[in-house]
Design a protein around this motif. Structure first.
Motif, short mmCIF file in Angstrom:
data_model
loop_
_atom_site.label_atom_id
_atom_site.label_comp_id
_atom_site.label_asym_id
_atom_site.label_seq_id
_atom_site.Cartn_x
_atom_site.Cartn_y
_atom_site.Cartn_z
N CYS A 119 -1.64 23.73 69.47
CA CYS A 119 -0.53 24.22 68.40
C CYS A 119 0.52 24.51 69.05
CB CYS A 119 -1.02 25.07 67.37
SG CYS A 119 -1.18 26.81 68.08
N LEU A 120 1.58 24.98 68.42
CA LEU A 120 2.83 25.38 68.88
C LEU A 120 2.93 26.62 69.76
CD1 LEU A 120 5.19 25.01 65.78
CD2 LEU A 120 5.17 23.19 67.68
N TYR A 121 1.98 27.39 69.61
CA TYR A 121 2.06 28.70 70.17
C TYR A 121 1.24 28.41 71.64
CZ TYR A 121 3.39 30.79 65.92
OH TYR A 121 3.91 31.06 64.61
N PHE A 122 0.28 27.31 71.71
CA PHE A 122 -0.43 27.10 72.95
C PHE A 122 0.74 26.61 74.03
CE2 PHE A 122 -2.51 23.71 75.36
CZ PHE A 122 -3.19 24.29 76.19
N GLN A 123 1.80 25.70 73.40
CA GLN A 123 2.51 24.97 74.29
C GLN A 123 3.72 25.78 74.56
OE1 GLN A 123 2.44 20.67 73.48
NE2 GLN A 123 2.51 21.26 71.37
N LYS A 127 4.62 32.84 74.07
CA LYS A 127 3.66 33.53 73.11
C LYS A 127 2.34 33.84 73.53
CE LYS A 127 7.18 33.10 69.86
NZ LYS A 127 8.03 32.32 70.48
N PRO A 128 1.53 34.59 73.02
CA PRO A 128 0.21 34.91 73.13
C PRO A 128 -0.63 33.70 72.63
CG PRO A 128 0.74 36.23 71.32
CD PRO A 128 2.08 35.69 71.81
N CYS A 129 -1.66 33.33 73.14
CA CYS A 129 -2.61 32.32 72.67
C CYS A 129 -3.79 32.46 73.28
CB CYS A 129 -2.03 30.64 73.12
SG CYS A 129 -3.06 29.41 73.00
N ASN A 130 -5.06 32.62 72.58
CA ASN A 130 -6.42 32.69 73.20
C ASN A 130 -6.82 31.40 73.85
OD1 ASN A 130 -7.12 35.20 72.13
ND2 ASN A 130 -7.51 34.51 70.05
N GLY A 137 -4.67 36.76 71.58
CA GLY A 137 -4.54 36.52 70.19
C GLY A 137 -4.19 35.31 69.74
N CYS A 138 -4.29 35.21 68.57
CA CYS A 138 -3.93 33.84 67.73
C CYS A 138 -2.69 34.00 66.89
CB CYS A 138 -5.19 33.28 67.15
SG CYS A 138 -4.93 31.54 66.26
N GLY A 143 1.37 32.99 61.46
CA GLY A 143 2.48 32.47 61.80
C GLY A 143 2.76 31.08 61.15
N ILE A 144 2.99 30.08 62.05
CA ILE A 144 3.29 28.67 61.64
C ILE A 144 1.98 28.06 61.76
CG2 ILE A 144 4.52 26.67 62.05
CD1 ILE A 144 7.02 28.36 63.22
#
Length: 333
Positions: A119-123, A127-130, A137-138, A143-144
């Motif tokens: 998703c956007l947060y992974f890329q 930003k944090p991303c599990n 965190g997720c 969020g979006i």
């Protein structure tokens, strides 16, 4: 960009040995996902092992009457292959629904299966991303998340698998063939791509050093009709909000064979087993199709902004199955 090594093996034995001999190695084929993530700093392999010279770029008939698709067969070539178009139209349609023509010319069968569920947060490395950094965190949950999962997600991750091809392969009961340090093995596509659970960083059931050598399709069911339908925000170059891959065999008004898979709803292609149970042996009517979709989607757990995906998936399922039922009256395919 972080410096990295580069190796070009000539066979699978050499490729597997090269992976074992280098730190933080990654196999490279089309590179349409891996290179993008490297540019973003999400992936930083120590060595790239280029598998494009390996003899894995053919589509072959199997003794059982199915097809063996080599791991480096390009998506555009696979979509246009005469046997795929004639016997597995759901796969050809799914491939043509993915990405853009330029990317389909580069992307490979194996790479398509191995692309990161994201998703956007992974890329976004800020930003944090599990999935990228376990335990951080997720943020997508609050969020979006309009485009993200409504089925099978966990507190750790709500990303959806982006592949169109893998949804069709799930409906076709395809099997992934692998080779690695401990020899060869096969895994059904339906088991190969994982749900997130508490280990969202593991996208699929591939072991360290393993290389996908191909994907095997079982023989096509005689007389069955199949189709892939994708709903997205724009007409091209967009991931699915919802997609449906379906194979349907109708005889004398009743469903004698069915396979159904969803895309855009979960961390992996979602094989709709509950819906299939309702459909098998039932009359091929819109009311039955709707009841089957409802049975499958009863497990949905929408987030704040993506509840629209549930009725969208229901309506798309009814529409696709109705189309196939009508087509089956004329002989299928």
């Amino acid at each position: 960009m972080k410096p990295f090594g580069y190796v070009r093996p000539v066979d699978t034995t050499e490729a597997v040995a090269a992976f074992a001999a280098h730190t933080d190695a990654r196999y490279l084929a089309g590179g349409t996902n891996l290179l993008d993530l490297m540019k973003r700093g999400v992936e930083a392999p120590g060595t790239l092992i280029d598998v494009n010279r390996l003899p894995l770029d053919r589509v072959r008939e199997t003794p059982a009457g199915g097809l063996l698709i080599g791991a480096t067969v390009r998506n555009s070539a696979l979509a246009a292959h005469p046997a795929v178009r004639a016997r597995y139209p759901v796969l050809s349609q799914a491939l043509l629904a993915g990405a853009s023509g330029q990317l389909r010319n580069a992307a490979t069968t194996g790479g398509n299966l191995l692309q990161r569920t994201r998703c956007l947060y992974f890329q976004d490395g800020s930003k944090p991303c599990n999935k990228r950094e376990p335990g951080t965190g997720c943020p997508a949950r609050e969020g979006i998340h309009r485009d993200l999962a409504v089925l099978g997600h966990s507190a750790a991750c709500v990303a959806t698998h982006p592949s169109d091809m893998s949804v069709a392969l799930s409906a076709l009961d395809a099997v992934v063939r692998l080779v690695g340090p401990n020899g060869r093995r096969s895994v059904p596509v339906t088991d190969f791509i994982r749900l997130p659970g508490d280990r969202p960083e593991r996208d699929c059931e591939i072991r360290p050093g393993e290389l996908i050598t191909g994907v095997e399709l079982p023989p096509a069911a005689p007389g069955a009709a199949s189709a892939y339908r994708k709903v997205r925000d724009r007409a091209s170059y967009a991931f699915a909000l919802v997609s449906v891959a379906a194979v349907l065999d109708v005889r004398d008004g009743r469903i004698t064979g069915v396979a159904l898979a969803f895309g855009g709803l979960a961390h992996r292609p979602w094989r709709a087993r509950r819906a299939e149970e309702v459909l098998h042996g039932s009359p091929a009517t819109e009311a039955v199709f709707a009841r089957a979709a409802d049975a499958e989607l009863a497990a949905a757990r929408p987030l704040r902004d993506n509840g629209f995906k549930v009725p969208l998936a229901r309506n798309l399922t009814v529409d696709v199955l109705s189309e196939l039922a009508d087509r089956g009256k004329g002989g299928g395919a």
